[in-house]
Scaffold this motif. Sequence first.
Motif, short mmCIF file in Angstrom:
data_model
loop_
_atom_site.label_atom_id
_atom_site.label_comp_id
_atom_site.label_asym_id
_atom_site.label_seq_id
_atom_site.Cartn_x
_atom_site.Cartn_y
_atom_site.Cartn_z
N VAL A 201 -30.72 -37.34 37.50
CA VAL A 201 -29.84 -36.50 36.48
C VAL A 201 -30.67 -35.23 36.06
O VAL A 201 -30.61 -33.51 36.31
N THR A 202 -31.24 -35.67 34.98
CA THR A 202 -32.32 -34.57 33.97
C THR A 202 -33.17 -34.08 35.34
O THR A 202 -33.04 -32.39 34.92
N LEU A 203 -33.48 -34.08 36.40
CA LEU A 203 -34.55 -33.52 36.83
C LEU A 203 -33.68 -32.62 37.67
O LEU A 203 -33.56 -30.84 37.83
N ALA A 204 -32.14 -32.13 38.21
CA ALA A 204 -31.46 -31.50 38.89
C ALA A 204 -30.59 -30.62 37.43
O ALA A 204 -30.50 -29.16 38.22
N ILE A 205 -30.47 -30.87 37.22
CA ILE A 205 -30.25 -29.81 35.75
C ILE A 205 -31.09 -29.37 35.31
O ILE A 205 -30.55 -27.86 35.41
N ALA B 97 -27.55 -27.12 43.36
CA ALA B 97 -28.38 -25.92 43.76
C ALA B 97 -27.29 -25.17 44.62
O ALA B 97 -26.66 -24.41 44.56
N TYR B 98 -26.88 -26.34 45.71
CA TYR B 98 -25.53 -26.48 46.31
C TYR B 98 -24.73 -25.44 45.92
O TYR B 98 -23.73 -24.48 46.27
N TRP B 99 -24.18 -26.14 44.94
CA TRP B 99 -22.97 -26.05 44.36
C TRP B 99 -22.33 -24.73 43.72
O TRP B 99 -22.02 -23.55 43.78
N LEU B 100 -24.15 -24.01 42.97
CA LEU B 100 -23.49 -22.80 42.65
C LEU B 100 -23.97 -21.74 43.88
O LEU B 100 -23.74 -21.10 43.19
N GLU B 101 -24.58 -21.83 44.32
CA GLU B 101 -24.61 -20.57 45.54
C GLU B 101 -23.49 -21.25 46.58
O GLU B 101 -23.29 -19.78 46.35
N VAL B 102 -22.23 -21.67 45.92
CA VAL B 102 -21.64 -21.57 47.61
C VAL B 102 -20.55 -20.94 46.64
O VAL B 102 -19.58 -20.23 46.82
N SER B 103 -20.30 -21.67 45.24
CA SER B 103 -19.59 -21.68 44.59
C SER B 103 -19.26 -19.82 44.17
O SER B 103 -18.15 -20.55 43.17
N PHE B 104 -20.56 -19.57 43.20
CA PHE B 104 -20.97 -18.93 42.06
C PHE B 104 -22.03 -17.70 43.13
O PHE B 104 -22.22 -16.90 41.76
N GLU B 105 -21.89 -17.78 43.94
CA GLU B 105 -22.40 -17.00 44.75
C GLU B 105 -24.07 -16.76 44.13
O GLU B 105 -24.35 -15.20 44.33
N LEU B 106 -24.92 -17.39 43.33
CA LEU B 106 -26.28 -17.47 42.99
C LEU B 106 -27.21 -16.87 44.58
O LEU B 106 -26.11 -18.41 45.26
N LYS C 274 -18.05 -21.40 33.96
CA LYS C 274 -17.61 -22.55 34.50
C LYS C 274 -19.10 -23.41 35.01
O LYS C 274 -19.52 -24.36 34.77
N ILE C 275 -20.49 -22.20 34.95
CA ILE C 275 -21.30 -22.68 35.65
C ILE C 275 -22.07 -23.84 34.23
O ILE C 275 -22.31 -24.67 34.87
N ILE D 2 -34.59 -35.15 43.39
CA ILE D 2 -34.38 -34.17 43.99
C ILE D 2 -33.31 -33.48 45.52
O ILE D 2 -32.86 -32.84 45.68
N ILE D 3 -32.70 -35.08 45.51
CA ILE D 3 -31.89 -35.08 46.50
C ILE D 3 -30.36 -34.35 45.51
O ILE D 3 -29.53 -33.68 45.74
N LEU D 4 -29.81 -34.65 43.86
CA LEU D 4 -28.81 -34.42 43.52
C LEU D 4 -29.28 -32.93 43.71
O LEU D 4 -28.02 -32.30 42.46
#
Lengths: 402, 438
Positions: free
Chosen positions: A26-30, A351-360, B311-312, A344-346
């Motif tokens: 989780v640390t890696l993901a954040i 990253a997918y969540w950020l890309e889809v929800s916030f158009e990052l 939100k992020i 890596i999976i997390l």
Amino acid sequence: MGLGPMMSSLMRSKTGPLLVALQIAVTLAIVINSLYIVVQRVERINRDPGLDVDNVIIAYVRGFGENFDVVDSITNDIILIKSIPGVVAATVSDHVPLSGSGSGTGLRTVPDETIEPVSTGYYRWGEEGLDALGIELSRGRNFFPEEVNYILPASDPPTPPSVLVTQNLADDLFGEEDALGKTVYWGNMEPSTIVGIIGHLHGSWVTWDKLAHVVIQPGKPANTTNKYIIRVEPGMRDGLMPIIEQKLGESNRQRVVKSVRSLEEMAARSYRRDRGMAIILSIVISLLIGLTALVIVGLSSFHVTQRTKQIGIRRALGARRGDIINEFLLENWLITTVGAVLGIILTAFVAYWLEVSFELTRLDWRYLPAGIVILWVLSTLAAIEPARRAASVSPAVATRSG
Amino acid sequence: MFNYNLKLSLKSMRRNPIMTGLMVAAIAVGIGISMTTLTVYYMMNGNPIPEKSDVLFAVTLDNWNPIRPFDDDRPERAPHQVTFHDAERLLAIGKGKRQTAMFESSLIIEPIDDEGLPFEAGARVTSADFFVMFNVPFIYGSGWDKSADAAAEPMVVLTKGLNERLFGGEDSVGNWLTMQGTRFLVTGVIDTWEPTPRFFDPINGGFQEINEMFIPYSLTRVLELTSAGSDWGWKSEEINSFEEWLNSEAVWVQYFVELESTRERDDYLVHLDAYVEEQKRLGRFERPLNNNIYDVMEWMDYHEVVANDAKILLGLSFLFLVVCLLSTIALMLTKFVGKKSEISLRRALGASRKVIFNQQIVEVAVIGFSGGLIGLSLAALGLQGIEYLYDAPAGLVKLDWVMMFTAIGIAIVSSMIAGLYPAWRVCQIPPAAQLKTQ
């Protein structure tokens, strides 16, 4: 190198190491996703605005009362400002680049209303505008003084024959063709000729994707509030701001000096969201890394204490200090690596969540190996001291009872 | 029993100060970060006027370019503001229970005595219903009468802050103020009023302070007031006078209406359609009929008042809390393993599994509570930092009781969840099993 004892101790208490691996995941993901956002924000803040941000002062004045003559006021103010030693150039402008307040319009290359216009920021300032902002003209010419007239509020000034545009706007209007000398059409289909091209300049709204689209008309806007753009000699800005404020205040009592600020401060204000996000995420990253490192130190130390006897026996049976250190580090490395694989999976999920929800923009994959290497180094550093202590266990411990 | 458990917990925590410290720190940091972001989100996502948010509506009319929608990304939307003259006519018809039009402007206030200096103050140019519609609290006096709207009388309502600056905080109702050569009668002073978000004007900033004073909308024509907020136009019109500007197709006025029942809402939409049909006959409103009303929370969504960054941060900080909990579980598990011999001894002496389990849970709750308290102070610090970073009005984001209880609650509950598995593992230790090997 004996993996045996290590594996057996890992297998005997699976939950602890698994939890650490999860924590590392989780640390890696954040950390990776946050770091990516921080880097993007910092890059954005550090973009070249195409002007001399450090040496520009902006003064806002507003007249009142029946006898106030705005044209006289602007004329005298500019003369007054330019008489102050240290001032390089000054102009009145309708808006200030990077300030967050501006005007936008649409330009076309043919006078046809059905064609989608190219959106752009636009400004009106005098012949000293470029100099007052420290903008470099890459080609063509600046406005001639005789092209610059006062523009009164609620008046419909004739469309100016000459305009300046940024290279970025020119490219989006004319593509490969050379824009210099070409005609552009405003919303009312009146034409203007491009007489000069600015290599690069940012407009007012720093979050706008067409920030580098700027068109400039010659003019001295005589609005309710007059904005003066003043460039001073390097290093003199902070000393001159109070002087300018005082002189403007004294010269005309029918006018309020609303504020005298540096362009640097105004630009910083425009970027405060990006800066805020970058700072908050940096704090989050540091706290997170610090916490994970401390937890690894804490758990490793505890394991060393728990296994004192086992280590003593192994030392008595001939294991060298280096073997013990290596064993502890290898165990730690294995846990970190399992964590990194899960991570890596997390990371990809977040990253997918950020890309889809916030158009990052999509996460740059190179951050992944970088993040894993950092984790390896970090967890090894955190485990090295406890491992040393483990190695210092005397073989004599084995002989003790209890 | 609880006191005994508590005593045992404290003893056990003291025996291993580094592990205990780490656990408390992990929970504190997790709570600190997640409460900071949760509070910001809660503030941004809050209902600024819960008692009326479903009866107040923002009005949009589609007077935009016949060949291009106002927002290319959302072509179904009409412009988010209306023209000055449409607002003026809708006010005059007055079809809703109450209605108000408004925009931001600013005026120079001339000094009351010889010593003062003139200064500029922000004004909301609006109409009489504003104060009643939005439940604005008054310290002195009230809003102006509707007749002042009709006759364009120069009247002004001051905020507490401006009244403090001008009149030293005294009851200034009946006093006069000179602004740009016109004498304004003070009709009221409002009390501290901080609707968050500033729902009536998300367009010019949902988290700004309210304007310093309020003056009648009908003064716009008389005093040639210009908007200090955003204006949008599409039509190239020749504008040679202020009058022509007011009558242009540029949109820069926000219009709100109060409607109580579904029936009133339906009637109002019919009324808007009828109004636009009439304007269409005059050659305006060339796009298809597209009139809408949005209640307060819909209007907040429309303007995406809750920043994406908030939100992020909320999402990432809850992942952070997960990391903190995982550390707590790992630390606790390790610590309990170290207590094996103590537990077996107690079990051998007759302590039941339940007793051991309860004792572990109490220990965990104590750690959670301490972490939660420290976390709250960290969150308070974090919020100060956020106000500073984002240049927000002081006190915009603060921990209220709800947030404090939430924080402590999350801390205790999550640390107990974190402690469940270790506690269960500890209970599995057979009595005297450890004693044997010694």
